[in-house]
Enzyme design. Structure first.
Site, PDB file in Angstrom:
ATOM      1  N   ASP A   1      19.542  -9.879   7.537  1.00 35.35           N
ATOM      2  CA  ASP A   1      19.569 -11.271   7.049  1.00 35.35           C
ATOM      3  C   ASP A   1      20.339 -11.146   5.764  1.00 35.35           C
ATOM      4  O   ASP A   1      21.341 -11.456   4.949  1.00 35.35           O
ATOM      5  CB  ASP A   1      17.896 -11.700   6.678  1.00 35.35           C
ATOM      6  CG  ASP A   1      17.913 -12.037   8.502  1.00 35.35           C
ATOM      7  OD1 ASP A   1      18.172 -12.673   8.806  1.00 35.35           O
ATOM      8  OD2 ASP A   1      16.231 -12.828   8.234  1.00 35.35           O
TER       9      ASP A   1
ATOM     10  N   LYS B   1       8.771 -11.862  13.310  1.00 41.16           N
ATOM     11  CA  LYS B   1       9.539 -10.338  12.357  1.00 41.16           C
ATOM     12  C   LYS B   1       8.852  -9.285  12.012  1.00 41.16           C
ATOM     13  O   LYS B   1       8.989  -8.478  11.779  1.00 41.16           O
ATOM     14  CB  LYS B   1      10.586 -10.781  11.546  1.00 41.16           C
ATOM     15  CG  LYS B   1      11.498 -11.629  11.344  1.00 41.16           C
ATOM     16  CD  LYS B   1      12.269 -13.238  10.852  1.00 41.16           C
ATOM     17  CE  LYS B   1      14.012 -13.158  11.277  1.00 41.16           C
ATOM     18  NZ  LYS B   1      14.519 -14.040   9.999  1.00 41.16           N
TER      19      LYS B   1
END
Ligand code: ATR
Length: 282
Positions: free
Chosen positions: A105, A68
């Site tokens: 997220d 990420k």
């Protein structure tokens, strides 16, 4: 000829990812041609994979552990969430073939609670357990939803302090030894630690007692295997209002699908049950 689009999820390892099940459910549900596949890339392979997406006919995809932060560094453009969190989990090539990155997220966390516990963001004080990568997304979501006081508790207090410095004055840091007392003042408690996650050692009891929480306090975990973690079980038994981590997984997938395939999909009960069945089979 129909515009057939292809997307992916990549990580290392990737075979346990539920993202293909989610996106292929939506492709079928909306009658779209296209594909969404899991593609494993080691950290060494990852930059080349990302730089050659267009040549491979890939419009974009999801990025998961451990890529990420590397994805964030490779994107040319990114949204506010990705910038604040410093990590990208969703990327796509735009009309000019420029690589865009987002972090969904935080969106997934908030959208799940919107769906499960109406008015959850009217609360004022949040207690966040854990100060890893996942905690950053939760902090961003809480700030965006206007929480006045956010306390991060972490075993390694220094990591909590670093996050408090990064995200500003509404956030304070504390060591794990203060967690039990802080439960009394929290309106919402979020577990972002790996305590109780399947595969991270056997845990029978979460090391906090929720019986002194205020009436109406919310508890939520970002872990969804097991679906009811020891943290959630104890919170439920103490009468807290609980939401499991599976909803966040489903909701974080929504913006990516829309970027790649052009339709904003619904998180349905049927989809949740399909993923749940798959988790229970594993
Ligand atoms: P992620 O990026 O997925 O959030 P991480 O960076 O490994 O993962 O963070 C895991 C979190 O769980 C950390 O907050 C970690 O605390 P430390 O920063 O002190 O390592 C927390 N954690 C893991 N095992 C723990 C334990 N046994 N007790 C308390 N906290 C724990």
């Amino acid at each position: 000829m129909a515009d057939v689009r292809h997307a992916f999820v990549t990580g290392f390892p990737i075979k346990h990812s539920r993202s293909p099940l989610i996106h292929n459910y939506w492709l079928q549900y909306y009658g779209l041609q296209g594909s969404y596949k899991a593609i494993e890339n080691s950290p060494e392979q990852f930059p080349y994979f990302i730089k050659t997406l267009g040549e491979k006919g890939l419009r974009g995809g999801n990025v998961t552990l451990p890529h990420k932060e590397a994805a964030f560094a490779l994107c040319v453009k990114y949204d506010e969430a990705a910038k604040a969190i410093g990590a990208v989990n969703t990327l796509w090539l735009d009309d000019k073939n420029i690589l865009n990155g987002s972090n969904t997220d935080a969106y997934g966390f908030a959208a799940n609670l919107d769906a499960q516990i109406a008015g959850w963001d009217q609360a004022k004080t949040a207690l966040v357990l854990g100060a890893g990568g996942a905690s950053r997304a939760i902090l961003y979501a809480l700030l965006m939803r206007g929480f006045e006081k956010i306390i991060i508790v972490n075993r390694t207090e220094q990591r909590a302090k670093a996050l408090a410095d990064h995200f500003g004055s509404r956030i304070t840091a504390a060591g794990w030894n203060q967690a039990q007392n802080l439960i009394r003042v929290a309106d919402i408690i979020i577990n972002t630690t790996s305590l109780g996650m399947s595969g991270h050692g056997d845990m029978q009891a979460f090391p906090l007692d929720f019986s002194e929480a205020k009436t109406g306090t919310i508890a939520t975990d970002i872990v969804y295997i097991p679906l009811e973690t020891p943290f959630l079980r104890q919170a439920r038994e103490a009468g807290l209002r609980c939401s499991d981590g599976l909803g966040m997984l489903l909701h974080q997938a929504v913006p990516g699908f829309e970027h790649w395939f052009g339709i904003r999909p619904d998180v349905t009960e049927e989809l949740r049950n399909i993923i749940l069945d798959d988790i229970l089979k594993a």
